[in-house]
Design a protein around this motif. Structure first.
Motif, PDB file in Angstrom:
ATOM      1  N   TYR A  34       6.905 -17.701  -2.298  1.00  0.00           N
ATOM      2  CA  TYR A  34       7.880 -17.368  -1.242  1.00  0.00           C
ATOM      3  C   TYR A  34       7.263 -16.396  -0.227  1.00  0.00           C
ATOM      4  O   TYR A  34       7.347 -16.571   0.984  1.00  0.00           O
ATOM      5  N   ILE A  35       6.611 -15.368  -0.757  1.00  0.00           N
ATOM      6  CA  ILE A  35       6.063 -14.346   0.148  1.00  0.00           C
ATOM      7  C   ILE A  35       4.867 -14.904   0.925  1.00  0.00           C
ATOM      8  O   ILE A  35       4.605 -14.490   2.057  1.00  0.00           O
ATOM      9  N   LYS A  36       4.167 -15.871   0.327  1.00  0.00           N
ATOM     10  CA  LYS A  36       3.039 -16.499   1.042  1.00  0.00           C
ATOM     11  C   LYS A  36       3.557 -17.191   2.299  1.00  0.00           C
ATOM     12  O   LYS A  36       2.961 -17.113   3.370  1.00  0.00           O
ATOM     13  N   GLU A  37       4.720 -17.845   2.169  1.00  0.00           N
ATOM     14  CA  GLU A  37       5.316 -18.508   3.353  1.00  0.00           C
ATOM     15  C   GLU A  37       5.715 -17.472   4.398  1.00  0.00           C
ATOM     16  O   GLU A  37       5.515 -17.660   5.593  1.00  0.00           O
ATOM     17  N   LEU A  38       6.279 -16.345   3.928  1.00  0.00           N
ATOM     18  CA  LEU A  38       6.658 -15.292   4.877  1.00  0.00           C
ATOM     19  C   LEU A  38       5.422 -14.743   5.585  1.00  0.00           C
ATOM     20  O   LEU A  38       5.458 -14.422   6.777  1.00  0.00           O
ATOM     21  N   ALA A  39       4.340 -14.617   4.832  1.00  0.00           N
ATOM     22  CA  ALA A  39       3.105 -14.047   5.410  1.00  0.00           C
ATOM     23  C   ALA A  39       2.601 -14.916   6.547  1.00  0.00           C
ATOM     24  O   ALA A  39       2.155 -14.404   7.582  1.00  0.00           O
ATOM     25  N   VAL A  40       2.708 -16.229   6.375  1.00  0.00           N
ATOM     26  CA  VAL A  40       2.246 -17.150   7.417  1.00  0.00           C
ATOM     27  C   VAL A  40       3.044 -16.909   8.698  1.00  0.00           C
ATOM     28  O   VAL A  40       2.525 -16.975   9.809  1.00  0.00           O
ATOM     29  N   SER A  41       4.342 -16.586   8.543  1.00  0.00           N
ATOM     30  CA  SER A  41       5.132 -16.352   9.758  1.00  0.00           C
ATOM     31  C   SER A  41       5.123 -14.878  10.175  1.00  0.00           C
ATOM     32  O   SER A  41       5.986 -14.434  10.935  1.00  0.00           O
ATOM     33  N   GLY A  42       4.183 -14.113   9.639  1.00  0.00           N
ATOM     34  CA  GLY A  42       3.919 -12.774  10.188  1.00  0.00           C
ATOM     35  C   GLY A  42       4.727 -11.631   9.609  1.00  0.00           C
ATOM     36  O   GLY A  42       4.858 -10.591  10.250  1.00  0.00           O
ATOM     37  N   THR A  43       5.254 -11.788   8.401  1.00  0.00           N
ATOM     38  CA  THR A  43       6.015 -10.673   7.822  1.00  0.00           C
ATOM     39  C   THR A  43       5.061  -9.487   7.579  1.00  0.00           C
ATOM     40  O   THR A  43       3.881  -9.677   7.305  1.00  0.00           O
ATOM     41  N   PRO A  44       5.586  -8.233   7.715  1.00  0.00           N
ATOM     42  CA  PRO A  44       4.661  -7.092   7.706  1.00  0.00           C
ATOM     43  C   PRO A  44       4.121  -6.707   6.323  1.00  0.00           C
ATOM     44  O   PRO A  44       4.687  -7.077   5.294  1.00  0.00           O
ATOM     45  N   HIS A  45       3.053  -5.930   6.390  1.00  0.00           N
ATOM     46  CA  HIS A  45       2.458  -5.274   5.216  1.00  0.00           C
ATOM     47  C   HIS A  45       3.554  -4.593   4.383  1.00  0.00           C
ATOM     48  O   HIS A  45       4.488  -4.020   4.939  1.00  0.00           O
ATOM     49  N   ALA A  46       3.427  -4.702   3.071  1.00  0.00           N
ATOM     50  CA  ALA A  46       4.328  -4.049   2.116  1.00  0.00           C
ATOM     51  C   ALA A  46       5.692  -4.737   1.997  1.00  0.00           C
ATOM     52  O   ALA A  46       6.588  -4.207   1.349  1.00  0.00           O
ATOM     53  N   GLY A  72      14.498  -9.730 -16.535  1.00  0.00           N
ATOM     54  CA  GLY A  72      13.102  -9.455 -16.202  1.00  0.00           C
ATOM     55  C   GLY A  72      12.968  -8.918 -14.794  1.00  0.00           C
ATOM     56  O   GLY A  72      13.946  -8.852 -14.023  1.00  0.00           O
ATOM     57  N   ILE A  73      11.746  -8.530 -14.456  1.00  0.00           N
ATOM     58  CA  ILE A  73      11.427  -8.137 -13.078  1.00  0.00           C
ATOM     59  C   ILE A  73      10.338  -9.086 -12.596  1.00  0.00           C
ATOM     60  O   ILE A  73       9.275  -9.184 -13.224  1.00  0.00           O
ATOM     61  N   TYR A  74      10.639  -9.813 -11.539  1.00  0.00           N
ATOM     62  CA  TYR A  74       9.669 -10.751 -10.970  1.00  0.00           C
ATOM     63  C   TYR A  74       9.523 -10.351  -9.509  1.00  0.00           C
ATOM     64  O   TYR A  74      10.481 -10.492  -8.734  1.00  0.00           O
ATOM     65  N   MET A  75       8.380  -9.792  -9.167  1.00  0.00           N
ATOM     66  CA  MET A  75       8.246  -9.280  -7.801  1.00  0.00           C
ATOM     67  C   MET A  75       6.847  -9.508  -7.232  1.00  0.00           C
ATOM     68  O   MET A  75       5.879  -9.603  -7.976  1.00  0.00           O
ATOM     69  N   SER A  76       6.797  -9.620  -5.925  1.00  0.00           N
ATOM     70  CA  SER A  76       5.517  -9.790  -5.231  1.00  0.00           C
ATOM     71  C   SER A  76       5.481  -8.842  -4.043  1.00  0.00           C
ATOM     72  O   SER A  76       6.477  -8.699  -3.326  1.00  0.00           O
ATOM     73  N   ILE A  77       4.326  -8.221  -3.870  1.00  0.00           N
ATOM     74  CA  ILE A  77       4.148  -7.271  -2.763  1.00  0.00           C
ATOM     75  C   ILE A  77       3.033  -7.815  -1.865  1.00  0.00           C
ATOM     76  O   ILE A  77       1.969  -8.193  -2.364  1.00  0.00           O
ATOM     77  N   LEU A  78       3.306  -7.846  -0.578  1.00  0.00           N
ATOM     78  CA  LEU A  78       2.313  -8.340   0.376  1.00  0.00           C
ATOM     79  C   LEU A  78       1.495  -7.157   0.895  1.00  0.00           C
ATOM     80  O   LEU A  78       2.063  -6.196   1.420  1.00  0.00           O
ATOM     81  N   THR A  82      -6.143  -3.813   5.459  1.00  0.00           N
ATOM     82  CA  THR A  82      -6.540  -2.812   6.460  1.00  0.00           C
ATOM     83  C   THR A  82      -5.550  -1.639   6.501  1.00  0.00           C
ATOM     84  O   THR A  82      -5.798  -0.635   7.151  1.00  0.00           O
ATOM     85  N   LYS A  83      -4.422  -1.785   5.799  1.00  0.00           N
ATOM     86  CA  LYS A  83      -3.385  -0.734   5.864  1.00  0.00           C
ATOM     87  C   LYS A  83      -3.414   0.180   4.636  1.00  0.00           C
ATOM     88  O   LYS A  83      -2.551   1.043   4.492  1.00  0.00           O
ATOM     89  N   ILE A  84      -4.357  -0.055   3.721  1.00  0.00           N
ATOM     90  CA  ILE A  84      -4.431   0.816   2.536  1.00  0.00           C
ATOM     91  C   ILE A  84      -5.849   1.375   2.401  1.00  0.00           C
ATOM     92  O   ILE A  84      -6.798   0.801   2.918  1.00  0.00           O
ATOM     93  N   LYS A  85      -5.942   2.489   1.662  1.00  0.00           N
ATOM     94  CA  LYS A  85      -7.277   3.094   1.481  1.00  0.00           C
ATOM     95  C   LYS A  85      -8.040   2.387   0.382  1.00  0.00           C
ATOM     96  O   LYS A  85      -9.256   2.271   0.417  1.00  0.00           O
ATOM     97  N   LEU A  86      -7.341   1.925  -0.635  1.00  0.00           N
ATOM     98  CA  LEU A  86      -8.005   1.284  -1.771  1.00  0.00           C
ATOM     99  C   LEU A  86      -8.602  -0.058  -1.348  1.00  0.00           C
ATOM    100  O   LEU A  86      -7.914  -0.853  -0.710  1.00  0.00           O
ATOM    101  N   PRO A  87      -9.870  -0.344  -1.710  1.00  0.00           N
ATOM    102  CA  PRO A  87     -10.423  -1.669  -1.386  1.00  0.00           C
ATOM    103  C   PRO A  87      -9.609  -2.777  -2.064  1.00  0.00           C
ATOM    104  O   PRO A  87      -9.161  -2.628  -3.207  1.00  0.00           O
ATOM    105  N   ALA A  88      -9.431  -3.892  -1.345  1.00  0.00           N
ATOM    106  CA  ALA A  88      -8.562  -4.977  -1.831  1.00  0.00           C
ATOM    107  C   ALA A  88      -8.975  -5.499  -3.203  1.00  0.00           C
ATOM    108  O   ALA A  88      -8.132  -5.928  -3.991  1.00  0.00           O
ATOM    109  N   TYR A 144      -4.743 -11.060   3.735  1.00  0.00           N
ATOM    110  CA  TYR A 144      -3.762 -10.318   2.951  1.00  0.00           C
ATOM    111  C   TYR A 144      -3.876 -10.720   1.493  1.00  0.00           C
ATOM    112  O   TYR A 144      -4.466 -11.739   1.138  1.00  0.00           O
ATOM    113  N   VAL A 145      -3.312  -9.844   0.664  1.00  0.00           N
ATOM    114  CA  VAL A 145      -3.317 -10.087  -0.777  1.00  0.00           C
ATOM    115  C   VAL A 145      -1.864 -10.018  -1.251  1.00  0.00           C
ATOM    116  O   VAL A 145      -1.100  -9.144  -0.829  1.00  0.00           O
TER     117      VAL A 145
END
Ligand code: BTN
Length: 264
Positions: A34-46, A72-78, A82-88, A144-145
């Motif tokens: 689901y979030i992969k589809e949002l990412a394609v349409s430009g949803t923001p970091h986090a 349960g907890i089923y979650m995905s974070i986009l 370039t917006k975080i200090k930790l290497p991907a 993005y990851v």
């Protein structure tokens, strides 16, 4: 105590309230898809997608992730690297450590990580992590990851279908709602991502390791090996000494432990 997922409630509990674009769904095929589809349409970091159930929850190596409703907890974070200090490349480790910190805070038992990123408690797998990157073909770096986290919070043993109930379990924390757990987890993950101290992160990851010092088996290029896991190096790779003294470094894949080793 009501345990209904609520985006507003989660946002009122996380420290960086304006950071997350939080989407809470009753049911979805897979929060990662689901979030992969949002990412394609430009949803923001986090942007973070959380679902009460998944009809096609996905695990590593093409497996399913059983995702029944309400327990349960089923979650995905986009993540835009370039917006975080930790290497991907450390996001999978970061998610594992964030889950372990959270579970340590809320459960009696201690969690352990079976390299690469299965989280175990009381001898059962209680959480899986699936990080998926979308690579920019020009720069060959991730655009993005997507960090997907699935935690069995209170799924009863008999609910896991077939043989899964021999492997999977739940964390069963007391007096805490899923909203509170998610908020803690987002805060921990956020703290880790804001930090580039890889040595400390890998050290913490090693402290939770279920495999270090243990006899393991694995396959590499179709060949079966067994040996002892002696280290996790600074790249997060598993260092194994085979019975003939040869050293092998594993950067991906899956290792097996004898079942008696799953209990800490
Ligand atoms: C594994 O155990 O191999 C990884 C499981 C990852 C499951 C989570 S649940 C949320 C997100 N959406 C998915 O489809 N998978 C991940």
């Amino acid at each position: 105590m009501s345990d209904k997922l609520c985006g507003k409630k989660i946002l009122s509990l996380v420290k960086k309230q304006d950071f997350y674009n939080l989407i809470v769904l009753d049911s979805v095929n897979s929060t990662n898809s689901y979030i992969k589809e949002l990412a394609v349409s430009g949803t923001p970091h986090a942007t973070t997608v959380i679902a009460d159930s998944q009809t096609n929850g996905r695990g590593r190596l093409g497996r399913d992730f059983f995702s029944p409703c309400g327990t349960g907890i089923y979650m995905s974070i986009l993540i835009d690297p370039t917006k975080i200090k930790l290497p991907a490349s450390y996001l999978t480790i970061a998610a594992g450590v964030a889950v372990c910190r959270t579970l340590t805070d809320i459960c009696d038992d201690s969690p352990s990580i079976k390299w690469v990123n299965d989280i175990f408690m009381h001898g059962k797998k209680v959480c899986g992590i699936l990080a998926e990157s979308v690579i920019n073909s020009e720069t060959n770096t991730p655009s993005y990851v997507i960090v997907g986290i699935g935690i069995n919070v209170s799924t009863a043993a008999e609910i896991f279908p077939g043989k899964l109930n021999e492997i999977a379990g739940s964390v069963f924390p007391e007096n805490i709602t899923r909203n509170e757990i998610i908020a803690k987890l987002l805060d921990e993950f956020d703290n880790i991502c804001a930090n580039a101290e890889i040595e400390n992160l890998v050290d913490e990851y090693k402290k939770y390791s279920l495999v270090l010092g243990k006899k393991i088996s694995f396959t590499k290029n179709g060949k079966a090996f067994s040996g002892t896991a002696i280290d996790i190096n600074l790249d997060g790779n598993l260092v194994v000494i085979l019975e003939d003294g040869q050293e092998i470094i594993l950067s991906s894949g899956e290792v097996s432990l004898r079942s008696s080793n799953f209990l800490n």
